[in-house]
Design an enzyme around this catalytic site. Sequence first.
Site, PDB file in Angstrom:
ATOM      1  CB  THR A  10    -100.951  37.839   2.171  1.00  0.00           C
ATOM      2  OG1 THR A  10    -100.156  38.384   3.233  1.00  0.00           O
ATOM      3  CG2 THR A  10    -102.122  38.756   1.878  1.00  0.00           C
ATOM      4  CG  ASP A  56     -99.824  47.430   9.662  1.00  0.00           C
ATOM      5  OD1 ASP A  56     -99.287  47.602   8.550  1.00  0.00           O
ATOM      6  OD2 ASP A  56     -99.196  47.021  10.663  1.00  0.00           O
ATOM      7  CB  SER A  82     -92.205  35.305   9.348  1.00  0.00           C
ATOM      8  OG  SER A  82     -92.033  35.086   7.968  1.00  0.00           O
ATOM      9  CB  SER A 127     -91.294  30.809  16.313  1.00  0.00           C
ATOM     10  OG  SER A 127     -90.110  30.365  15.703  1.00  0.00           O
ATOM     11  CD  GLU A 129     -84.701  31.752  15.219  1.00  0.00           C
ATOM     12  OE1 GLU A 129     -84.718  30.657  14.620  1.00  0.00           O
ATOM     13  OE2 GLU A 129     -83.676  32.450  15.316  1.00  0.00           O
ATOM     14  CE1 TYR A 151     -90.469  35.597  13.357  1.00  0.00           C
ATOM     15  CE2 TYR A 151     -89.113  33.844  14.294  1.00  0.00           C
ATOM     16  CZ  TYR A 151     -90.307  34.276  13.729  1.00  0.00           C
ATOM     17  OH  TYR A 151     -91.329  33.376  13.543  1.00  0.00           O
ATOM     18  CG  HIS A 181     -94.844  25.146   9.614  1.00  0.00           C
ATOM     19  ND1 HIS A 181     -94.505  25.591  10.869  1.00  0.00           N
ATOM     20  CD2 HIS A 181     -95.697  26.054   9.115  1.00  0.00           C
ATOM     21  CE1 HIS A 181     -95.142  26.722  11.121  1.00  0.00           C
ATOM     22  NE2 HIS A 181     -95.878  27.029  10.066  1.00  0.00           N
ATOM     23  NE  ARG A 186     -90.810  28.274   5.080  1.00  0.00           N
ATOM     24  CZ  ARG A 186     -90.799  28.931   6.240  1.00  0.00           C
ATOM     25  NH1 ARG A 186     -91.527  30.023   6.410  1.00  0.00           N
ATOM     26  NH2 ARG A 186     -90.092  28.479   7.252  1.00  0.00           N
TER      27      ARG A 186
END
Length: 327
Positions: A10, A56, A82, A127, A129, A151, A181, A186
């Site tokens: 999703t 889940d 995220s 990521s 991050e 995160y 990205h 987004r």
Amino acid sequence: MKRALITGITGQDGLYLGELLISKGYEVYGLVRGQNNPKLDVVRRVLPEAKLIFGDLTDPSSLTRTLNEARPDEVYNLGAISFVAYSWENAGITSDVTGKGAFNLLEATRLYAGDNPASVRFYQASSSEMFGKVQEVPQRESTLLWPRSPYGVAKVFAHYMTINYRESYGMHASSGVLFNHESPRRGPEFVTRKITRAVARISLGLQETVALGNLDASRDWGFAGDYVEAMWLMLQQDVADDYVIATGETHTIRELLDVAFAHVGITDWQKYVTQDERFMRPAEVDLLIGDPEKARSALGWTPRVDFKQLVEMMVDADLDEQRSLAR
Ligand code: NDP
Ligand code: GDR
């Protein structure tokens, strides 16, 4: 016909990856959480061929059931909490989903694959991050990780767990270290979309100003449609490995504002932008710029959409959306 399971179908990347895999003839299965997920309609509209399974990442038995039903050749773990800013306030659930959720899926996939662990290929959405307080510029696969948010810490756990499953059990598990990205899909909480939506609304007279946080952070922004191709390419390699996926260019939030406002004919954007402490982070990642050389040479991957095209594409899509909402 190859079969693929996508968690996070999703989300922004899930939709693009689903489209890519369906165009390649895959049978696509998507994991969807919650009893009344508001994004279900979008997935059904964009990916009518996809088969959706409810489960889940925090519920291992639901993952086992999903794997038995989907019988995938390839598993793409895109599911995560995220949003970095949210992760300070919700560090526990972020660790459970973004970190331990990846482990739950790796373990369920290992057990599902049985005697031949490499028979199911696994992609982990790592990521940039994770680089956090960067130890090298540009950042590459070998750069030391120094995450600066809950995160980022959760993603580091998932990243090393993916490598550990590859090394311990011989799983074909690859990790894509993707830099930011973006796209018209987004989420509106991320800075690019927050800005392009505000620019569209300001230019249409629907909004007066936009409140932002740190305007000096630099990010290496690419187009999500290009980046999902890299995910697929990683799983087509004989040997699993980790790859940095980036454009190799970095831009500040101010440059993003320059391009987005210029696209609607506004050059003095400063009067439309305020700064608000609420959008500052307890610890910031100041500069991200990736070196995509390994992906270029080993996967033959290069980004097609550049920064200006990306921002303009997003402003145009937001203008269309705002006009149709106003009708
Ligand atoms: P999104 O936030 O758009 O999508 C995240 C997805 O994860 C959603 O489908 C969401 O479902 C799902 N999800 C959340 N919690 C759970 C859960 N408990 N169980 C199962 N699924 C869950 O992210 P993107 O599409 O942008 O990113 C995809 C992945 O790539 C994420 O893992 C992200 O961390 C990572 N990433 C993204 C980058 C980017 O710039 N976009 C860069 C690097 C990595 P729901 O709709 O129900 O909330
Ligand atoms: P990021 O993306 O944290 O890099 O994570 P985000 O767009 O949220 O922030 C990028 C930079 O913009 C600064 N910023 C603001 N950010 C938001 N959201 N809202 C604001 O008002 C604002 N003002 C300034 C931030 O401080 C930051 O420096 C994204 C997510 O997709 C992660 O899941 C993914 O792993 C990384 O990209 C790579």
